[in-house]
Design a protein around this motif. Structure first.
Motif, PDB file in Angstrom:
ATOM      1  N   THR A 145      49.615  62.251   4.510  1.00 43.55           N
ATOM      2  CA  THR A 145      50.768  62.376   5.405  1.00 43.55           C
ATOM      3  C   THR A 145      50.582  63.561   6.324  1.00 43.55           C
ATOM      4  O   THR A 145      50.179  64.648   5.901  1.00 43.55           O
ATOM      5  CB  THR A 145      52.058  62.547   4.582  1.00 43.55           C
ATOM      6  N   GLY A 146      50.873  63.347   7.600  1.00 43.66           N
ATOM      7  CA  GLY A 146      50.840  64.417   8.578  1.00 43.66           C
ATOM      8  C   GLY A 146      52.234  64.925   8.885  1.00 43.66           C
ATOM      9  O   GLY A 146      53.240  64.333   8.480  1.00 43.66           O
ATOM     10  N   LEU A 147      52.308  66.033   9.612  1.00 44.64           N
ATOM     11  CA  LEU A 147      53.591  66.625   9.992  1.00 44.64           C
ATOM     12  C   LEU A 147      53.516  67.004  11.462  1.00 44.64           C
ATOM     13  O   LEU A 147      52.634  67.773  11.869  1.00 44.64           O
ATOM     14  CB  LEU A 147      53.883  67.857   9.136  1.00 44.64           C
ATOM     15  N   THR A 148      54.421  66.461  12.261  1.00 41.03           N
ATOM     16  CA  THR A 148      54.437  66.747  13.687  1.00 41.03           C
ATOM     17  C   THR A 148      55.630  67.618  14.045  1.00 41.03           C
ATOM     18  O   THR A 148      56.709  67.478  13.458  1.00 41.03           O
ATOM     19  CB  THR A 148      54.481  65.446  14.513  1.00 41.03           C
ATOM     20  N   GLU A 149      55.426  68.494  15.009  1.00 35.96           N
ATOM     21  CA  GLU A 149      56.529  69.328  15.482  1.00 35.96           C
ATOM     22  C   GLU A 149      57.394  68.565  16.475  1.00 35.96           C
ATOM     23  O   GLU A 149      58.567  68.896  16.667  1.00 35.96           O
ATOM     24  CB  GLU A 149      55.986  70.599  16.136  1.00 35.96           C
ATOM     25  N   GLY A 150      56.817  67.582  17.147  1.00 40.01           N
ATOM     26  CA  GLY A 150      57.573  66.778  18.092  1.00 40.01           C
ATOM     27  C   GLY A 150      57.817  65.396  17.520  1.00 40.01           C
ATOM     28  O   GLY A 150      58.416  65.248  16.463  1.00 40.01           O
ATOM     29  N   GLU A 151      57.321  64.380  18.221  1.00 40.29           N
ATOM     30  CA  GLU A 151      57.441  63.012  17.763  1.00 40.29           C
ATOM     31  C   GLU A 151      56.053  62.390  17.691  1.00 40.29           C
ATOM     32  O   GLU A 151      55.207  62.643  18.551  1.00 40.29           O
ATOM     33  CB  GLU A 151      58.318  62.179  18.719  1.00 40.29           C
ATOM     34  N   ARG A 152      55.822  61.573  16.687  1.00 40.37           N
ATOM     35  CA  ARG A 152      54.566  60.833  16.594  1.00 40.37           C
ATOM     36  C   ARG A 152      54.850  59.380  16.983  1.00 40.37           C
ATOM     37  O   ARG A 152      55.734  58.741  16.420  1.00 40.37           O
ATOM     38  CB  ARG A 152      54.002  60.896  15.182  1.00 40.37           C
ATOM     39  N   TYR A 153      54.105  58.893  17.961  1.00 43.32           N
ATOM     40  CA  TYR A 153      54.292  57.525  18.444  1.00 43.32           C
ATOM     41  C   TYR A 153      53.224  56.602  17.889  1.00 43.32           C
ATOM     42  O   TYR A 153      52.153  57.029  17.459  1.00 43.32           O
ATOM     43  CB  TYR A 153      54.271  57.493  19.972  1.00 43.32           C
ATOM     44  N   THR A 154      53.529  55.303  17.914  1.00 43.91           N
ATOM     45  CA  THR A 154      52.612  54.279  17.447  1.00 43.91           C
ATOM     46  C   THR A 154      52.752  53.026  18.308  1.00 43.91           C
ATOM     47  O   THR A 154      53.592  52.958  19.195  1.00 43.91           O
ATOM     48  CB  THR A 154      52.874  53.946  15.962  1.00 43.91           C
ATOM     49  N   VAL A 155      51.930  52.035  18.023  1.00 47.38           N
ATOM     50  CA  VAL A 155      51.817  50.773  18.761  1.00 47.38           C
ATOM     51  C   VAL A 155      51.292  51.057  20.166  1.00 47.38           C
ATOM     52  O   VAL A 155      51.969  50.869  21.174  1.00 47.38           O
ATOM     53  CB  VAL A 155      53.139  49.981  18.790  1.00 47.38           C
ATOM     54  N   PHE A 156      50.064  51.546  20.203  1.00 45.53           N
ATOM     55  CA  PHE A 156      49.395  51.823  21.472  1.00 45.53           C
ATOM     56  C   PHE A 156      48.519  50.624  21.844  1.00 45.53           C
ATOM     57  O   PHE A 156      47.335  50.570  21.541  1.00 45.53           O
ATOM     58  CB  PHE A 156      48.561  53.099  21.368  1.00 45.53           C
TER      59      PHE A 156
END
Length: 567
Positions: free
Chosen positions: A183-194
């Motif tokens: 599992t990762g941790l982002t400070e902003g938002e992580r997007y998917t479906v590229f």
């Protein structure tokens, strides 16, 4: 898997994926579901093999589903679930069902549910908030004029364009790492479906223009994927790389945003990733497995690489690499890496190898360096398998050199022959409105003085013919918003026809007035009259060219078209 937590709550997960028939590209989705009223009865169900001779519809007692009424732990397997019965509802009483999901864990699904639907929040309140958010998002572009149907088409297209890419991260910032356990941790938002082979052409340009804060997080998500597994995404889906379609499509997305001033991402790391895919030998190259002959000869021959599900797509592969390398040359030059800029610019012109004067189109080349014979440039128009091209014919690909339109015209014998041949594509039905490689064909006329009216007639015709409010009112698969983004831009009167270059080609807009909120203020586009363009002004000053820079457009603030019903 599903587990009973309490009388009113269940949790579980399901394995999804196998996109485009790839059995290894799976991912879990976790859920927590709550009902607002204690049921009179509940339990698990599991689908069974039909009993001999039993072909009845779904009922609890026909043997097709086994019901568990005295079991309270968890149930796993294919086709399992949970049921609730409410026998004591009063007339008009409602039972609300709430669900939270996560791609990390059931614990995070519960956190998402609690954060997004706090206790006491009603269904109507949530629906109202959703409508208000969509109204705010769609309201970043406000149009006046046109018909009611045209306005419906426009806002439907804008709605479609905002569905993907979508969020992958949870409310606590956690998300599944790219192609890795953990599992990762982002400070902003992580997007998917590229769906990048589709969306690099126009969808991300729309995000950059109107929703830059989202595009910024998408760019950061793409660079983070490189950090996590060593490559930028090609067609990423919930942390899995599906390798669907071809090319190196992250490059033009990142470069396009950078060239338009959206620079809040690690560009040096991004450049490192781009250069890796543009230079790594094919045996170790996940993005360009057929790069070796591309570098050595300037093109990809037939039969060198046919490892994907569609067979040999050598010409399609190379054309995508040319576009990616052109974009990479622009970024290299911007970063002061001038030797790289020259190298990649020269590579991007290798498309010339594929042009066959005999057929008048691009044509596959054999390993021996000869054009494929026999050859039918219309084969593949119905998506049947054809050597060299993916999901299209030679006509769908021959004008797909957006970074060197004038050079392609010279190769074809000059402006007049180029324009005549391009017009033939439309007149003879060789254009596919649902096929990405030729999606910008109508805009190519505008590269030549005196021919811009053809762009305007064709874009107006294509909008009227293929984008309607009917059930089939979009030309085929929307491809995660790509077809819709074409409609949005075209109805506004401008289109980003060369991914990576910070320019738009202009056409006659649909609406009398459009206000577009950008990060530099409101851009106003006005239209007076109908027909083709007679005169244009930007910021009140006459505008003679039909291709305009991103910065110039936003600085001008107001783009006005005066139309007339003649060429």
């Amino acid at each position: 898997m599903v587990r009973r937590v309490s009388a009113t709550e269940i949790e579980g997960m399901k394995l999804l994926g196998t996109f485009c028939y790839n059995p290894q590209k799976v991912f879990p989705v976790y859920f927590v579901l709550r009902v607002s009223k204690t049921p009179s009865a509940s339990g698990y169900w599991k689908k069974q093999r039909p009993m001999t001779g039993v072909e009845a519809e779904w009922t609890p007692d026909n043997g097709k589903y086994k019901l568990y009424t005295e079991y309270g732990r968890e149930l796993a397997g294919d086709d399992v679930g949970y049921w609730f019965t409410f026998d004591d509802l009063q007339e008009g009483e409602q039972v609300e069902v709430r669900m939270g999901i996560s791609y990390v864990s059931t614990e995070n699904a519960r956190k998402n549910l609690d954060a997004e639907q706090p206790a006491g929040t009603t269904f109507d309140a949530i629906r109202t908030a959703a409508r208000e958010q969509w109204d705010k998002d769609l309201g970043r572009i406000r149009v006046e004029g046109g018909t009611k149907e045209q306005q419906t088409v426009f806002y439907t297209a804008l709605y479609h364009a905002l569905i993907h890419p979508n969020l992958l991260s949870d409310v606590n910032g956690e998300y599944p790492l790219m192609e890795r356990a953990g599992t990762g941790l982002t400070e902003g938002e992580r997007y998917t479906v590229f769906s990048l082979w589709d969306t690099y052409r126009n969808l991300h340009q729309l995000m950059t223009l109107v929703y830059p804060e989202r595009q910024r997080e998408m760019l950061r998500s793409m660079v983070a994927m490189y950090d996590e597994w060593g490559w930028l995404p090609k067609w990423e889906l919930y942390g899995r790389e599906t390798f669907t379609m071809e090319g190196d499509p992250s490059i033009p997305v990142l470069v396009d945003s950078w060239m338009k001033g959206l620079r809040d991402f690690d560009v040096e790391k991004a450049y490192e990733a781009m250069r890796k895919s543009a230079t790594t030998p094919g045996a170790q190259n996940r993005m360009r497995p057929d790069i070796d002959p591309y570098v050595e000869r300037g093109y990809v021959p037939l039969g060198f690489y046919a490892g994907d599900l569609s067979g040999d797509n050598s010409v399609s592969h190379a054309l995508e690499y040319y576009i990616a390398d052109h974009a990479l040359s622009l970024l290299a030059d911007s970063l002061g890496k001038h030797d790289d800029a020259k190298l990649f610019r020269e590579r991007s012109l290798g498309y010339r190898h594929y042009y066959s004067p005999e057929s008048g189109t691009f044509r596959p080349i054999t390993k021996e360096g000869e054009f494929l014979t026999p050859f039918d440039p219309q084969q593949g128009a119905n998506f049947e398998a054809v050597p060299g091209f993916h999901e299209g014919s030679a006509w769908n690909y021959t004008f797909y050199v957006p970074h060197d339109v004038e050079g392609l015209a010279e190769l074809m014998g000059g402006k007049r022959k180029f324009v005549e041949k391009l017009q033939r594509v439309f007149d003879e039905g060789l254009y596919d409105p649902a096929n990405e490689p030729d999606i910008a064909y109508a805009y190519l006329f505008s590269y030549f003085r005196g021919e811009q009216w053809r762009t305007q007639l064709q874009t107006q015709r294509l909008l009227a013919e293929y984008f309607t409010t009917a059930p089939d009112g979009i030309p085929g698969n929307d491809d995660t918003g790509t077809m819709s983004a074409w409609a949005v831009f075209t109805m506004l009167g401008l289109y980003p026809d060369c991914p990576g270059e910070p320019f738009y080609t202009l056409t006659a807009p649909t609406f009398d007035r459009a206000e577009i909120d950008t990060d530099r203020g409101t851009l106003l586009i006005e239209k007076r009259g109908e027909g083709t363009i007679r005169r244009m002004t930007l910021g009140g000053k006459p505008l003679a060219k039909y291709r305009i820079g991103h910065d110039e457009l936003l600085r001008g603030g107001q783009l006005t078209f005066e139309l007339q019903n003649k060429r």
